[in-house]
Design an enzyme around this catalytic site. Structure first.
Site, short mmCIF file in Angstrom:
data_model
loop_
_atom_site.label_atom_id
_atom_site.label_comp_id
_atom_site.label_asym_id
_atom_site.label_seq_id
_atom_site.Cartn_x
_atom_site.Cartn_y
_atom_site.Cartn_z
CG ASN A 13 -4.04 -13.84 -10.10
OD1 ASN A 13 -3.60 -14.58 -11.00
ND2 ASN A 13 -3.63 -13.92 -8.85
CE LYS A 15 -5.85 -16.27 -7.11
NZ LYS A 15 -6.23 -16.45 -5.72
CG HIS A 100 -0.87 -13.70 -5.50
ND1 HIS A 100 -1.28 -14.83 -4.83
CD2 HIS A 100 -1.99 -13.02 -5.84
CE1 HIS A 100 -2.61 -14.82 -4.78
NE2 HIS A 100 -3.07 -13.74 -5.40
CD GLU A 102 -3.17 -18.01 -4.62
OE1 GLU A 102 -2.92 -17.98 -5.83
OE2 GLU A 102 -4.26 -17.66 -4.14
CD GLU A 171 -4.63 -10.27 -3.91
OE1 GLU A 171 -5.66 -10.33 -4.58
OE2 GLU A 171 -3.66 -11.03 -4.09
N GLY A 177 -9.94 -16.53 -1.87
CA GLY A 177 -10.53 -17.80 -2.25
C GLY A 177 -11.39 -18.43 -1.18
CB SER A 216 -13.77 -13.28 -1.15
OG SER A 216 -13.13 -14.52 -0.85
#
Ligand code: 13P
Length: 256
Positions: A13, A15, A100, A102, A171, A177, A216
């Site tokens: 991904n 992003k 997702h 985010e 996730e 991240g 991560s």
């Protein structure tokens, strides 16, 4: 360990990263790695690069699935800045990320919005990757299972038939991240809960659904995830932006 019927999916991904030139380079590297791997491979580029990346992947001989990072919960209309599932399909995508973290936590998508996007994805012939995951606060409050099962239920409710495609990605928000991945034991527990929930309504789907871990993941820790039961692949952010790291992950083969 994945059963033979669940080929691991290694997904990158990207992003909101990279120039068009970067995207083409990363696509070519992914295609080369995929050609030499027994794993399934997918990339999720920024929307403006989708068609160019699709072209690069095709030129490189295929073997990598193209996916969108998100789709709107409406099919079309006055939704400035949004991308319709049907547009992703027409641009060459076969998959799309739904919910997702985010999208949920930066852009405020609620379970109902994610469900709407998932429904539009299915209508457009795309395979949704339903992303679920708890925040650190929720984990510390002992709510991990309740949160991820609530998010899963909202997505499962959109399935129209047993044939509708679905992949799930666990996730944990605190692992994305941050360089602080979940442990394989933590991932295995979450994945087992998710699979058991799917089995409550469709045992056959539960046996075949791929549940990816994301947060991560990198070439050094990925083996730990793929060796535990119920982890059927990885959804990779940061490490997927480094062609050498992503190629190493695509090429992973379990020990023994
Ligand atoms: P990182 O691998 O950068 O933690 O991102 C994970 C992710 O969000 C993939 O969708």
């Amino acid at each position: 360990m994945s059963t033979p019927t669940r080929t691991p999916l290694i997904a990158g991904n990207w992003k909101m990263n990279g120039s068009l030139g970067d995207a083409r380079t990363w696509a070519e590297a992914a295609a080369a790695a995929a050609a030499a791997s027994a794993n399934d491979v997918a990339v999720f580029p920024p929307a403006p690069w989708l068609m160019a990346v699709g072209g690069s992947l095709a030129d490189a001989g295929g073997g990598v699935t193209l996916g969108g990072q998100a789709c709107a919960w409406e099919a079309a209309g006055a939704f400035t800045g949004a991308v319709a599932a049907s547009m992703l399909a027409e641009a060459g995508c076969r998959m799309v990320l739904c919910g997702h973290s985010e999208r949920r936590h930066v852009f405020g998508e609620r379970d109902a919005d994610v469900a709407g996007g998932l429904a539009r994805a299915l209508e457009a012939g795309l395979e949704p990757i339903l992303c679920v995951g708890e925040t650190l606060e929720e984990r510390e409050a002992g709510q991990t299972e309740a949160v991820i099962l609530r998010q899963l239920d909202a997505g499962l409710a959109c399935l129209r038939s047993a044939e509708d495609p679905l992949t799930i990605a666990y996730e944990p928000v605190w692992a994305i991240g941050t360089g602080k991945a979940a442990t394989p034991v933590e991932a295995a527990a979450a994945h087992a809960s998710l699979r058991a929930r799917v089995a409550e309504t469709d045992a056959e789907r539960a046996a075949r659904v791929r549940i990816l871990y994301g947060g991560s993941a990198n070439p050094d820790n990925m083996g730990g995830f793929l060796e535990v039961s119920d982890v059927d692949g990885l959804l990779i952010g940061g490490a997927s932006l480094d062609p050498a790291k992503f190629a190493a992950m695509v090429g992973y083969t379990p020990a023994g």
